[in-house]
Design an enzyme around this catalytic site. Structure first.
Site, PDB file in Angstrom:
ATOM      1  N   ASP A 192      45.127 -77.999  54.140  1.00  0.00           N
ATOM      2  CA  ASP A 192      45.885 -76.775  54.408  1.00  0.00           C
ATOM      3  C   ASP A 192      45.029 -75.554  54.051  1.00  0.00           C
ATOM      4  OD1 ASP A 192      47.920 -75.038  54.916  1.00  0.00           O
ATOM      5  OD2 ASP A 192      49.260 -75.745  53.342  1.00  0.00           O
TER       6      ASP A 192
ATOM      7  N   LYS B 237      39.434 -84.382  45.070  1.00  0.00           N
ATOM      8  CA  LYS B 237      39.095 -83.979  43.712  1.00  0.00           C
ATOM      9  C   LYS B 237      39.021 -85.247  42.863  1.00  0.00           C
ATOM     10  CE  LYS B 237      39.229 -80.350  41.835  1.00  0.00           C
ATOM     11  NZ  LYS B 237      38.032 -79.651  41.259  1.00  0.00           N
TER      12      LYS B 237
ATOM     13  N   ASP C 221      42.666 -73.022  56.750  1.00  0.00           N
ATOM     14  CA  ASP C 221      42.914 -71.574  56.834  1.00  0.00           C
ATOM     15  C   ASP C 221      41.632 -70.796  56.541  1.00  0.00           C
ATOM     16  OD1 ASP C 221      45.503 -71.772  57.545  1.00  0.00           O
ATOM     17  OD2 ASP C 221      46.323 -70.672  55.857  1.00  0.00           O
TER      18      ASP C 221
ATOM     19  N   ASP D 157      36.935 -78.094  45.949  1.00  0.00           N
ATOM     20  CA  ASP D 157      36.633 -76.717  45.539  1.00  0.00           C
ATOM     21  C   ASP D 157      35.215 -76.337  45.941  1.00  0.00           C
ATOM     22  OD1 ASP D 157      35.841 -78.630  43.689  1.00  0.00           O
ATOM     23  OD2 ASP D 157      36.087 -77.327  41.945  1.00  0.00           O
TER      24      ASP D 157
ATOM     25  N   TYR E  59      52.958 -82.635  49.490  1.00  0.00           N
ATOM     26  CA  TYR E  59      54.070 -81.943  50.146  1.00  0.00           C
ATOM     27  C   TYR E  59      55.262 -82.874  50.384  1.00  0.00           C
ATOM     28  CZ  TYR E  59      50.730 -78.169  51.121  1.00  0.00           C
ATOM     29  OH  TYR E  59      49.808 -77.169  51.001  1.00  0.00           O
TER      30      TYR E  59
END
Ligand code: NAD
Length: 368
Positions: A253, A196, A257, A229, A145
């Site tokens: 993030d 990852k 959520d 994942d 970001y």
């Protein structure tokens, strides 16, 4: 003066339901001041759209400096349709980004707790989520970001290319890893670090450096590494396997959520964002509910104040050194839910629907 007295709290109610839910926090602070002689000083200031309407900007320098000088900042929410047409740099939400950046809030803590009383509000089966208690630690100021180079640029054949850069330094990884390990010490002693590393070099570095900190400084903590994942999948399959989940800005993030939604309602989810210690040993911090300004229900006195009240409880625990009071407040929320009181967002058959104000009053009555 007692060590626990004279703490400065800045309340920034903001927009939409923000003022309604922060009003309940104010009542609780008043109660602690009256009944426990805690002597918080708290001030209230404008932020977001409410500040734009009066000052033409989403946060004034005065409010910004007050936030720097406070022991904890508690925010309601920023934004709403009234200000949607403003250009990006002038929107209410910019105030929040500025606070996060300038207070150097690099650690975002999001608990996902499934209250036993609300187990039916989750989309997952009760046996999967009942008793769930996870803490997600998300790195907040680095990664894709913020990384450079970034932008959209023209390329050959009338095409365009969008670019963002995912990068982390050793120090950035070490400091967020320490936050996760320190929290795990106070919980079930387990950290699951997500990246990852199968496809990203930055993920390989993340994995190696989290392991370095564990081996050097936190030998007694159990550390697992998991691909992000897979973690997303495991959160749905068997969320109770986790204690503290550590992730970078992007994966954190998404995972926070997802974990939040396991618990059923946005109206119940608090968060804390913590910075580095300043020269006086004080940690800069911002506490806020995960939800936004909910313009669809603003002004109706039906918003659920629990997420903001639990954000206050996190402030008591992490910034104000008032662990006992935080426990007391968490217990009061539990007792009110045990009594069957529910705001509209979490109402179910056989329970009593109450307003925002009633919910705040009921929680205070349980504090007594
Ligand atoms: P939202 O979280 O405001 O609302 C989503 C849905 O959840 C709505 O139906 C709302 O009524 C409900 N809801 C949210 N909080 C609730 C509560 N405490 N009690 C009962 N119901 C609740 O998200 P949105 O609609 O996408 O965003 C609305 C505005 O809030 C936008 O301007 C957005 O930019 C802003 N926003 C601000 C923040 C922040 O200040 N941190 C975060 C998210 C969104």
């Amino acid at each position: 003066m007692n060590k626990k007295n004279g703490r400065k709290i800045l309340l920034l109610p903001g927009d939409g339901i923000g003022p309604e839910v922060v009003r309940e926090v104010k009542k609780i602070l008043d109660w602690f001041n009256d009944k426990k002689s805690l002597d918080f000083t708290f001030e209230e200031e404008l932020i977001g759209g409410a500040s734009i309407d009066i000052n033409k900007i989403p946060i004034t320098d005065e409010v910004f400096y007050k936030s720097l000088e406070s022991d904890a900042v508690i925010l309601g929410a920023c934004g709403g349709p009234k200000w949607d047409k403003l250009e990006f740099s002038k929107k209410p939400e910019r105030a929040l980004l500025k606070l996060r950046k300038e207070l150097k809030l690099f650690a975002n803590l999001r608990p996902a707790i499934c209250f036993k009383q609300l187990v039916d509000s989750s989309t997952l089966k009760p046996e999967i989520v009942s008793g769930l208690d996870i803490m997600i630690v998300r790195e907040l100021t680095g990664g894709i970001y913020f990384g450079e180079p970034r932008g959209i640029e023209p390329i050959e054949n009338n095409q365009r290319k969008g670019i963002n850069t995912h990068s982390y330094t050793t120090n950035e990884i070490h400091r967020i890893a320490r936050v996760a390990f320190d929290l795990a010490k106070k919980r079930k002693n387990k950290v699951t670090s997500c990246e990852k590393s199968n496809v990203m070099e930055a993920g390989v570095l993340w994995r190696e450096e989290v392991q370095v900190i564990k081996d050097k400084e936190y030998k007694s903590i159990e550390l697992d590494h998991m691909l992000a994942d897979n973690c997303a999948m495991q959160l749905l399959r068997n969320p109770k396997q986790f204690d503290v989940i550590l992730a970078d800005n992007l994966f954190g993030d998404m995972l926070s959520d997802e974990a939040g939604m396991l618990t059923g309602s946005l109206g119940l989810l608090p968060s804390a964002s913590l910075g580095a210690k300043d020269k006086n040993g004080r940690i800069r911090s911002l506490y806020e509910p995960v939800h936004g300004s909910a313009p669809d229900i603003a002004g109706k006195n039906i918003a659920n104040p629990i997420a903001t009240i639990l954000s206050l409880s996190m402030a008591l625990r992490y910034s104000l050194d008032l662990e006992k009071e935080a426990d007391k407040l968490d217990e009061a929320v539990q007792k009110v839910l045990d009594d069957g009181l529910r705001t509209k967002d979490i109402i179910s058959k056989g329970k009593k629907e109450v307003t925002t104000t009633d919910m705040g009053d009921a929680i205070i009555s349980k504090l007594k």
